[in-house]
Motif scaffolding. Structure first.
Motif, short mmCIF file in Angstrom:
data_model
loop_
_atom_site.label_atom_id
_atom_site.label_comp_id
_atom_site.label_asym_id
_atom_site.label_seq_id
_atom_site.Cartn_x
_atom_site.Cartn_y
_atom_site.Cartn_z
N ARG A 52 0.85 -1.20 0.00
CA ARG A 52 0.00 0.00 0.00
C ARG A 52 0.88 1.24 0.00
O ARG A 52 1.90 1.28 0.69
CB ARG A 52 -0.88 0.04 1.25
CG ARG A 52 -1.79 -1.16 1.34
CD ARG A 52 -3.22 -0.73 1.46
NE ARG A 52 -4.07 -1.89 1.22
CZ ARG A 52 -4.82 -2.44 2.13
NH1 ARG A 52 -4.85 -1.94 3.34
NH2 ARG A 52 -5.57 -3.49 1.84
N ARG A 53 0.45 2.23 -0.75
CA ARG A 53 1.12 3.53 -0.75
C ARG A 53 0.61 4.34 0.44
O ARG A 53 -0.57 4.30 0.77
CB ARG A 53 0.86 4.28 -2.04
CG ARG A 53 1.51 3.60 -3.22
CD ARG A 53 1.93 4.60 -4.26
NE ARG A 53 2.64 3.92 -5.33
CZ ARG A 53 3.96 3.76 -5.36
NH1 ARG A 53 4.70 4.23 -4.39
NH2 ARG A 53 4.53 3.14 -6.37
N ASP A 54 1.51 5.06 1.07
CA ASP A 54 1.16 5.93 2.19
C ASP A 54 0.30 7.08 1.68
O ASP A 54 0.64 7.71 0.69
CB ASP A 54 2.45 6.46 2.83
CG ASP A 54 2.19 7.22 4.11
OD1 ASP A 54 1.60 8.32 4.02
OD2 ASP A 54 2.58 6.74 5.17
N SER A 55 -0.80 7.34 2.35
CA SER A 55 -1.70 8.41 1.90
C SER A 55 -1.05 9.79 2.06
O SER A 55 -1.36 10.70 1.29
CB SER A 55 -3.02 8.36 2.66
OG SER A 55 -2.79 8.49 4.05
N GLY A 56 -0.15 9.93 3.01
CA GLY A 56 0.52 11.21 3.22
C GLY A 56 1.70 11.44 2.31
O GLY A 56 2.07 12.58 2.04
N ASP A 57 2.32 10.35 1.84
CA ASP A 57 3.50 10.45 0.98
C ASP A 57 3.49 9.24 0.05
O ASP A 57 3.87 8.15 0.44
CB ASP A 57 4.77 10.47 1.82
CG ASP A 57 6.03 10.66 0.99
OD1 ASP A 57 5.97 10.62 -0.26
OD2 ASP A 57 7.09 10.86 1.61
N GLU A 58 3.03 9.44 -1.17
CA GLU A 58 2.85 8.31 -2.08
C GLU A 58 4.15 7.65 -2.51
O GLU A 58 4.14 6.59 -3.11
CB GLU A 58 2.01 8.70 -3.28
CG GLU A 58 2.66 9.65 -4.24
CD GLU A 58 1.79 9.93 -5.45
OE1 GLU A 58 2.32 9.92 -6.56
OE2 GLU A 58 0.58 10.16 -5.26
#
Length: 112
Positions: A52-58
C-alpha cells in the motif's frame, strides 16, 4: 514452500514485524529498494503480502502480511530444524558461521 531464498528472507522480516516500509525491509536485508519491487510483486500475486502507498506520501510503500502470509509461517518454522539435520551440524557451529559472516559483511560495508 514455493518461495525463492530472497522471498523467504522478506517473509522472515515480515514475520518479525508487519507492516514494514519497503525501505526498512531493504535496510534489514541489505538490498536496494528497487531490487525488492519485483520480489514484492510476486509475493503479492501469490497472496502472501499486501502493498500500500502511504496516503501522506505516495513515495512510501508499506508491506503487510495477509492471512495466507501469516499461515505460511507455520510451514516455515519447520525449515530450520530440517536444515540443521541435513547439514549434520549443531546449532552452536551454525551460529558461529553466521556470526563470522556477519562480521565479514560489516567489514565490507565499513570500507566503502
Amino acid at each position: 514452500m514455493g518461495l525463492t531464498h530472497p522471498q523467504y528472507l522478506v517473509m522472515l522480516a515480515l514475520w518479525e514485524e508487519s507492516p514494514l516500509r519497503v525501505s526498512e525491509i531493504a535496510r534489514r536485508l541489505s538490498l536496494e529498494p528497487a531490487t525488492l519491487s519485483p520480489l514484492l510483486k510476486r509475493l503479492e500475486v501469490a497472496g502472501f503480502v499486501d502493498r500500500r502507498r502511504d496516503s501522506g506520501d505516495e513515495r512510501v510503500v508499506t508491506v503487510a502480511l495477509t492471512t495466507a502470509g501469516r499461515r505460511l509461517r507455520r510451514r516455515a518454522e519447520q525449515i530450520p530444524p530440517a536444515v540443521i539435520e541435513r547439514l549434520g551440524m549443531d546449532v552452536a557451529e551454525l551460529e558461529e558461521i553466521r556470526d563470522r559472516l556477519g562480521r565479514l559483511i560489516d567489514a565490507t560495508r565499513s570500507t566503502r
